[in-house]
Scaffold this active site. Structure first.
Site, PDB file in Angstrom:
ATOM      1  N   SER A  60      -1.039   3.102  -0.880  1.00 17.31           N
ATOM      2  CA  SER A  60      -2.482   3.688  -0.883  1.00 17.31           C
ATOM      3  C   SER A  60      -3.343   2.851   0.157  1.00 17.31           C
ATOM      4  O   SER A  60      -4.672   3.546   0.444  1.00 17.31           O
ATOM      5  CB  SER A  60      -3.156   3.589  -2.353  1.00 17.31           C
ATOM      6  N   SER A 102      -4.169   6.657  -2.177  1.00 12.71           N
ATOM      7  CA  SER A 102      -5.507   6.839  -2.954  1.00 12.71           C
ATOM      8  C   SER A 102      -6.708   6.138  -2.123  1.00 12.71           C
ATOM      9  O   SER A 102      -7.946   6.744  -2.755  1.00 12.71           O
ATOM     10  CB  SER A 102      -5.143   6.581  -4.218  1.00 12.71           C
ATOM     11  N   LYS A 160     -13.507  -0.408  -3.097  1.00 16.62           N
ATOM     12  CA  LYS A 160     -12.729   0.917  -3.582  1.00 16.62           C
ATOM     13  C   LYS A 160     -13.311   0.992  -4.892  1.00 16.62           C
ATOM     14  O   LYS A 160     -13.272  -0.115  -5.711  1.00 16.62           O
ATOM     15  CB  LYS A 160     -11.171   0.776  -3.497  1.00 16.62           C
TER      16      LYS A 160
END
Ligand code: GLN
Length: 475
Positions: free
Chosen positions: A173, A149, A73
């Site tokens: 997330s 997210s 990420k």
């Protein structure tokens, strides 16, 4: 033959150690056959094959993740690579000067960080639609969001343009995009995994965890990621068990709690049906299903949306145009430099959270909002403590609906916040949670959309939730 990129870590490790393939073959496969798919998905913000090839050539196959590429990420620092947080503040102006502890640990386990996965700006959001870099599409239906997210991380794993990925979970997330994309996502207990090198959103809630194609892979990755770290004072000095051991034990004899508050109005009837069918299967496999109550659930969203923005407003004060990222030109004075840099650098959701958080912490209001939210947080944690005296794990939906269409809720932040209802209490309580694919629902235009089952465990009891998740996976 299925492409190497579609295989699990476990399957690839078997081929690697048998000498059937080399780590470079996996990188080649990702680059040649599958990465063009990412043009349609938009899961990666950047990807450095050259650096990965050097690591692949030197990979130690005797290590548990030896030769396995992992997507990261884009809010976790990898030495020498951009770490944009999908924010214009950092795009083209920041290169990470060090490895986050999770990256050091992955490398020590033989893994190869490969590619920066898209996210909502600074991990604030539930759709990846708050990225300032690009739109990420759900691989199962390109008109829909991948969740967020960690939407890029979940999308690349689901699209087979990555073997596995790291995400971060502050309020859901990791679990929610995993549910929307049909992959496995594990949020470890608070303190299990070091946060050093993760760009902080809300420090008392953030945790890094794996997004994978199988439950076994999640356990393998958790083995590599876990452990105390002197660089993160909230990481715990506790033993790290081997999370793969006894994962196949099944659910016979386990008590699984069904919290009535998580099945209340607002849950899409099709999602409820999938989750209930999975619960039925676990019951038939020998689990005892117990009705429980988590009475403070209704306050979780309000509590989270005070604490998380409050911490964010403090954490993001470091982005001042001086220490990191883009600096406004021709400021009139210092305050003007701050104002111009922050106005240009942050997107509207990040600004909304900073304003909200600053307000909640401002003198005269902190008692009314922040202190009160902390007290409710304790009650939410107490709910879970009491529940885990009666049950071994808790089952619920991950999200009230399957993946929405792009833009569906974008003009209504409150609606988007309310959809976090099933995931955020686990962050407030610091307990572990996993999303495992449970079935699909009909989108209405001939596509089936994945739905995850959420399994929550007592603090530091990732072993039990992995065991239940494995049972769901094979039933
Ligand atoms: N959707 C939640 C939020 O917008 C959770 C985000 C996260 O876990 N990073 O804050």
């Amino acid at each position: 033959m299925s492409s190497l990129s579609s295989l699990t870590i476990t399957a690839l490790r078997a081929k690697l150690t048998a000498g059937e393939i080399s780590p470079t073959d996996i990188i080649d496969d990702l680059e040649n056959s599958n990465l063009e798919k990412d043009e349609a998905i938009g899961g990666y913000n950047s990807i450095d094959f050259e650096a990965a090839r050097v690591m692949a050539a030197n990979a130690d196959l005797t290590l548990p993740l030896g030769g396995i590429p992992i997507a990261i990420k884009d809010n976790i620092n990898v030495n020498g690579e951009p770490c944009t947080c999908a924010s214009q503040f950092l795009v083209d102006s920041y290169i990470a000067p060090y490895d986050a502890t999770v990256i050091t640990k992955l490398k020590a386990a033989g893994a190869i960080p490969l590619g920066r996965a898209n996210l909502d700006e600074f991990a604030m959001g539930s759709t990846t639609g708050n990225s300032s870099i690009k739109r990420t599409n759900n691989p199962k239906d390109l008109d829909r969001v991948p969740g967020g997210s960690s939407g890029g991380s979940a999308a690349v794993v689901a699209a087979d343009t990555a073997i596995a990925a790291l995400g971060s979970d502050t309020g859901g997330s990791i679990r929610q995009p995993a549910s929307h994309c049909g992959v496995v996502g594990l949020k470890p207990s608070y303190g299990r995994v070091s946060r050093f090198g993760l760009v902080a959103f809300a420090s008392s809630l953030d945790q890094i965890g794996p997004i994978t194609k199988s439950v076994d892979d999640a356990a393998l990755m958790l083995n590599a990621l876990s452990g105390n770290d002197k660089m993160d004072s909230t990481s715990l000095e506790v033993d790290v068990p081997d999370f793969t051991v006894n994962i196949d034990q099944g659910v016979a004899g386990l008590k699984l709690g069904i919290p009535k508050e998580y099945f209340a109005a607002g849950i899409d009837p099709q999602v409820r049906k999938v989750v209930e069918a999975s619960i039925e299967k676990l019951k038939n496999a020998g689990a005892e299903i117990v009705d429980i109550s988590l009475p403070h659930t209704e306050y979780a969203v309000a509590t989270y949306y005070i604490i998380a923005p409050a911490e964010a407003s403090s954490n993001l004060s470091r982005f001042d145009g001086i220490r990191y990222g883009n600096r406004a030109e021709n400021p009139e004075n210092l305050i003007d430099l701050y104002r111009k840099s922050r106005s240009a650098g942050f997107g509207s959701e990040v600004k909304r959270r900073i304003i909200l958080g600053t307000y909640c912490l401002s003198s005269g209001y902190d008692h009314k909002y922040y202190d009160k939210a902390q007290r409710v947080r304790t009650l939410i944690r107490e709910d879970f403590n009491q529940a885990f005296e009666k049950v071994d794990a808790i089952l619920s939906p991950v999200c009230p609906t399957a993946a929405p269409k792009h833009g569906e809720n974008s003009d209504d932040p409150l609606k988007e916040y309310l959809a976090d209802i099933c995931t955020i209490a686990a962050n407030l309580a610091g307990i572990p949670g996993i999303s495992v694919p449970a079935g699909t629902v009909d989108s209405g235009n001939n596509t089936q959309l994945p739905v995850g089952l959420q399994i929550l465990g007592a603090h530091l009891d990732e072993k039990t939730i992995l065991r239940v998740a494995k049972a769901v996976e094979i039933l």
